[in-house]
Design a protein around this motif. Structure first.
Motif, PDB file in Angstrom:
ATOM      1  N   ASP A   6     -14.788  -2.138   2.407  1.00 14.29           N
ATOM      2  CA  ASP A   6     -13.745  -1.482   2.579  1.00 14.29           C
ATOM      3  C   ASP A   6     -12.289  -2.290   2.237  1.00 14.29           C
ATOM      4  O   ASP A   6     -11.235  -1.763   1.554  1.00 14.29           O
ATOM      5  CB  ASP A   6     -13.442  -0.766   3.941  1.00 14.29           C
ATOM      6  CG  ASP A   6     -14.602   0.104   4.117  1.00 14.29           C
ATOM      7  OD1 ASP A   6     -15.209   0.621   3.343  1.00 14.29           O
ATOM      8  OD2 ASP A   6     -14.900   0.410   5.456  1.00 14.29           O
ATOM      9  N   LEU A   9     -11.949  -2.894  -1.557  1.00 12.71           N
ATOM     10  CA  LEU A   9     -11.704  -1.416  -2.155  1.00 12.71           C
ATOM     11  C   LEU A   9     -10.181  -1.088  -2.044  1.00 12.71           C
ATOM     12  O   LEU A   9      -9.529  -0.846  -2.860  1.00 12.71           O
ATOM     13  CB  LEU A   9     -12.685  -0.570  -1.533  1.00 12.71           C
ATOM     14  CG  LEU A   9     -12.396   0.959  -2.124  1.00 12.71           C
ATOM     15  CD1 LEU A   9     -12.883   1.055  -3.526  1.00 12.71           C
ATOM     16  CD2 LEU A   9     -13.337   2.058  -1.300  1.00 12.71           C
ATOM     17  N   THR A  10      -9.510  -1.499  -0.829  1.00 12.39           N
ATOM     18  CA  THR A  10      -8.326  -1.288  -0.440  1.00 12.39           C
ATOM     19  C   THR A  10      -7.533  -2.080  -1.388  1.00 12.39           C
ATOM     20  O   THR A  10      -6.593  -1.560  -1.801  1.00 12.39           O
ATOM     21  CB  THR A  10      -8.087  -1.358   0.880  1.00 12.39           C
ATOM     22  OG1 THR A  10      -9.108  -0.767   1.719  1.00 12.39           O
ATOM     23  CG2 THR A  10      -6.644  -1.303   1.283  1.00 12.39           C
ATOM     24  N   LYS A  12      -8.233  -3.141  -4.253  1.00 17.49           N
ATOM     25  CA  LYS A  12      -8.257  -2.796  -5.679  1.00 17.49           C
ATOM     26  C   LYS A  12      -7.612  -1.352  -5.964  1.00 17.49           C
ATOM     27  O   LYS A  12      -6.753  -1.436  -6.952  1.00 17.49           O
ATOM     28  CB  LYS A  12      -9.693  -2.428  -5.993  1.00 17.49           C
ATOM     29  CG  LYS A  12     -10.704  -3.598  -6.207  1.00 17.49           C
ATOM     30  CD  LYS A  12     -12.011  -3.063  -6.600  1.00 17.49           C
ATOM     31  CE  LYS A  12     -12.904  -3.985  -6.646  1.00 17.49           C
ATOM     32  NZ  LYS A  12     -14.316  -3.705  -6.977  1.00 17.49           N
ATOM     33  N   TYR A  13      -7.397  -0.695  -4.764  1.00 15.23           N
ATOM     34  CA  TYR A  13      -6.498   0.501  -4.877  1.00 15.23           C
ATOM     35  C   TYR A  13      -5.087   0.171  -4.976  1.00 15.23           C
ATOM     36  O   TYR A  13      -4.206   0.785  -5.740  1.00 15.23           O
ATOM     37  CB  TYR A  13      -6.724   1.513  -3.796  1.00 15.23           C
ATOM     38  CG  TYR A  13      -8.093   2.453  -4.043  1.00 15.23           C
ATOM     39  CD1 TYR A  13      -7.812   3.299  -5.253  1.00 15.23           C
ATOM     40  CD2 TYR A  13      -9.270   2.570  -3.316  1.00 15.23           C
ATOM     41  CE1 TYR A  13      -8.963   4.231  -5.445  1.00 15.23           C
ATOM     42  CE2 TYR A  13     -10.155   3.226  -3.688  1.00 15.23           C
ATOM     43  CZ  TYR A  13     -10.078   4.159  -4.680  1.00 15.23           C
ATOM     44  OH  TYR A  13     -11.130   4.860  -4.869  1.00 15.23           O
ATOM     45  N   ILE A  14      -4.630  -0.745  -4.142  1.00 13.24           N
ATOM     46  CA  ILE A  14      -3.183  -1.222  -4.014  1.00 13.24           C
ATOM     47  C   ILE A  14      -2.949  -1.932  -5.246  1.00 13.24           C
ATOM     48  O   ILE A  14      -1.606  -1.440  -5.791  1.00 13.24           O
ATOM     49  CB  ILE A  14      -3.116  -2.288  -3.057  1.00 13.24           C
ATOM     50  CG1 ILE A  14      -3.180  -1.413  -1.536  1.00 13.24           C
ATOM     51  CG2 ILE A  14      -1.843  -2.933  -2.945  1.00 13.24           C
ATOM     52  CD1 ILE A  14      -3.289  -2.468  -0.240  1.00 13.24           C
ATOM     53  N   ALA A  16      -4.238  -1.239  -8.305  1.00 13.36           N
ATOM     54  CA  ALA A  16      -3.978  -0.148  -9.236  1.00 13.36           C
ATOM     55  C   ALA A  16      -2.594   0.695  -9.212  1.00 13.36           C
ATOM     56  O   ALA A  16      -2.133   1.052 -10.269  1.00 13.36           O
ATOM     57  CB  ALA A  16      -5.199   0.852  -9.112  1.00 13.36           C
ATOM     58  N   ILE A  17      -2.329   0.885  -7.993  1.00 12.02           N
ATOM     59  CA  ILE A  17      -0.880   1.555  -7.613  1.00 12.02           C
ATOM     60  C   ILE A  17       0.294   0.779  -8.191  1.00 12.02           C
ATOM     61  O   ILE A  17       1.128   1.426  -8.799  1.00 12.02           O
ATOM     62  CB  ILE A  17      -0.902   2.197  -6.119  1.00 12.02           C
ATOM     63  CG1 ILE A  17      -1.874   3.187  -5.907  1.00 12.02           C
ATOM     64  CG2 ILE A  17       0.610   2.566  -5.929  1.00 12.02           C
ATOM     65  CD1 ILE A  17      -2.005   3.406  -4.422  1.00 12.02           C
TER      66      ILE A  17
END
Length: 68
Positions: A6, A9-10, A12-14, A16-17
């Protein structure tokens, strides 16, 4: 010791944003760097924010910001 799934994954999302926001705000930054007047900078910024989700709108804002 391994990191939990997790957390990675967090991250990676940060990332990407951050990349997405940077791409969307590029025309506004470019308009500022080319010395556009306040009205043109504002219009480029609004076009980038409002129509940035479409490729055509983003390209239009990018072209407008780079135009001399």
């Amino acid at each position: 010791m391994t990191m939990p799934f997790d957390f990675l994954l967090t991250i990676k999302y940060i990332a990407a944003i951050i990349i997405l926001v940077t791409i969307i705000l590029t025309p506004a930054w470019l308009a500022r760097q080319t010395g556009k007047n306040f009205q043109d900078m504002t219009l480029v910024r609004l076009a980038s924010w409002i129509f940035g989700w479409t490729g055509i709108g983003w390209l239009w804002a990018l072209f407008w910001s780079a135009k001399k």
